[in-house]
Design an enzyme around this catalytic site. Structure first.
Site, PDB file in Angstrom:
ATOM      1  CG  HIS A  12      -3.171   2.339   5.077  1.00  0.00           C
ATOM      2  ND1 HIS A  12      -3.490   1.765   3.873  1.00  0.00           N
ATOM      3  CD2 HIS A  12      -2.109   1.649   5.552  1.00  0.00           C
ATOM      4  CE1 HIS A  12      -2.672   0.763   3.625  1.00  0.00           C
ATOM      5  NE2 HIS A  12      -1.821   0.672   4.627  1.00  0.00           N
ATOM      6  NE  ARG A  13       0.496   1.557   2.248  1.00  0.00           N
ATOM      7  CZ  ARG A  13       0.373   0.516   1.418  1.00  0.00           C
ATOM      8  NH1 ARG A  13       0.185   0.731   0.132  1.00  0.00           N
ATOM      9  NH2 ARG A  13       0.432  -0.727   1.879  1.00  0.00           N
ATOM     10  CD  GLU A  39       1.144   2.885   7.596  1.00  0.00           C
ATOM     11  OE1 GLU A  39       2.003   1.989   7.465  1.00  0.00           O
ATOM     12  OE2 GLU A  39       0.480   3.327   6.625  1.00  0.00           O
ATOM     13  CG  ASP A  41       4.666   2.122   4.277  1.00  0.00           C
ATOM     14  OD1 ASP A  41       4.500   1.203   5.094  1.00  0.00           O
ATOM     15  OD2 ASP A  41       3.737   2.611   3.591  1.00  0.00           O
ATOM     16  CG  HIS A  54       3.915  -0.278   1.001  1.00  0.00           C
ATOM     17  ND1 HIS A  54       3.938  -1.399   0.193  1.00  0.00           N
ATOM     18  CD2 HIS A  54       3.446  -0.686   2.201  1.00  0.00           C
ATOM     19  CE1 HIS A  54       3.511  -2.447   0.885  1.00  0.00           C
ATOM     20  NE2 HIS A  54       3.201  -2.039   2.102  1.00  0.00           N
ATOM     21  CD  GLU A 113       4.740  -1.142   7.524  1.00  0.00           C
ATOM     22  OE1 GLU A 113       5.106  -2.224   7.024  1.00  0.00           O
ATOM     23  OE2 GLU A 113       3.647  -0.606   7.277  1.00  0.00           O
ATOM     24  CE  LYS A 115       7.061  -1.931   3.812  1.00  0.00           C
ATOM     25  NZ  LYS A 115       5.818  -2.713   4.095  1.00  0.00           N
ATOM     26  CG  ASP A 228      -6.802   2.788   2.285  1.00  0.00           C
ATOM     27  OD1 ASP A 228      -5.671   2.847   2.808  1.00  0.00           O
ATOM     28  OD2 ASP A 228      -7.223   1.783   1.682  1.00  0.00           O
TER      29      ASP A 228
END
Length: 266
Positions: A12-13, A39, A41, A54, A113, A115, A228
């Site tokens: 995650h990020r 992943e 953003d 993000h 993702e 945004k 994370d």
């Protein structure tokens, strides 16, 4: 009971529990920790560049109210976005999508993702062009909270996998025209997972960071865990691979009657 887990680990990020989110440092660490995917953003700057961040502004990660959509790439990359995590990351800057593609190429897949904060002009077109220029169509999938955004992407490239990001359970989302769902782990129960699989689609869950919850989600048959802590998740996957049938049943029982997953945050 299936003796083999099929869940992929999605950072995650990046490895954001240990490095500043959405930075090259976090993505490099996720790759080193053997995440299957990272992943990120993606947003569009005022001068039509694609950056990986993000929030709509830099308040959290840079201590400034500078807005992504109103700033140029140069202005954004002047800001230190690593020190908020640790002084050792003071060299980190907001990366471009192109930098991330180059870092991850042939090493780790990328979940992009998209945004949407209301000022986008050509977000999907710019992303498609950049991915195709890099020749990485087979190493990237897409998701968004915006169903229209995902539909736009699908209309441009029908064969590219797209998913809907959802934080609440409203109606039967499994009927929507997407390839996967990325959902809050709190409502990814067995019935939902089975319903999605029955429609030939996949389920990713977010954001799962403790060992019991990670193992419980794997036992429920989710296709991907967004975490994370990719290093922790890959370790749990390796440990589960050594378990016998009875041990797996005990883990499933513990997940049903024991500790409940912490409320995730996205």
């Amino acid at each position: 009971l299936d003796q083999k887990d099929h869940t992929i680990i999605i950072a995650h990020r990046g490895a954001s529990a240990q490095a500043p989110e959405n930075t090259l440092a976090a993505l490099e660490l996720a790759s080193e920790q053997q995440a299957d995917w990272v992943e990120i953003d993606v947003q569009e700057t005022r001068d039509g560049q694609l950056v990986v961040i993000h929030d709509s502004d830099l308040k959290k990660i840079g201590g400034t109210a500078l807005k992504v959509a109103e700033a140029t790439l140069g202005e954004l990359q002047n800001v230190d976005v690593g020190s908020w995590r640790s002084p050792s990351f003071s060299d980190q800057r907001i990366p471009t999508l192109q930098q991330v593609l180059e870092l991850c190429r042939d090493r780790v897949g990328i979940v992009i993702e998209l945004k949407y904060y209301g000022q986008e002009k050509r977000l999907e077109h710019l992303v498609v062009n950049l991915v195709e220029d890099a020749g990485m169509q087979d190493q990237v999938i897409f998701m968004s909270l915006s169903y229209p955004g995902i539909q736009a992407m699908k209309s441009m490239r029908p064969h590219w996998p797209v998913g809907l990001l959802s934080s609440v359970a409203i109606g039967d989302i499994t009927r929507l025209e997407v390839d996967f769902f990325a959902v809050n782990a709190n409502f990814a129960n067995r019935a939902f997972v089975k319903r999605v699989h029955k429609r030939g689609k996949k389920v990713m869950v977010w954001t799962v960071n403790d060992p019991v919850s990670i193992s419980a989600m794997i036992s429920k048959g989710v296709d991907g865990i967004i975490t994370d802590k990719p290093g922790l998740a890959t370790t749990i996957m390796a440990e589960r691979a050594r378990l016998g049938v009875h041990e797996r049943i005990m883990i499933q029982l513990a997940s049903l009657i024991g500790k409940q997953p912490k409320r995730p945050q996205q």
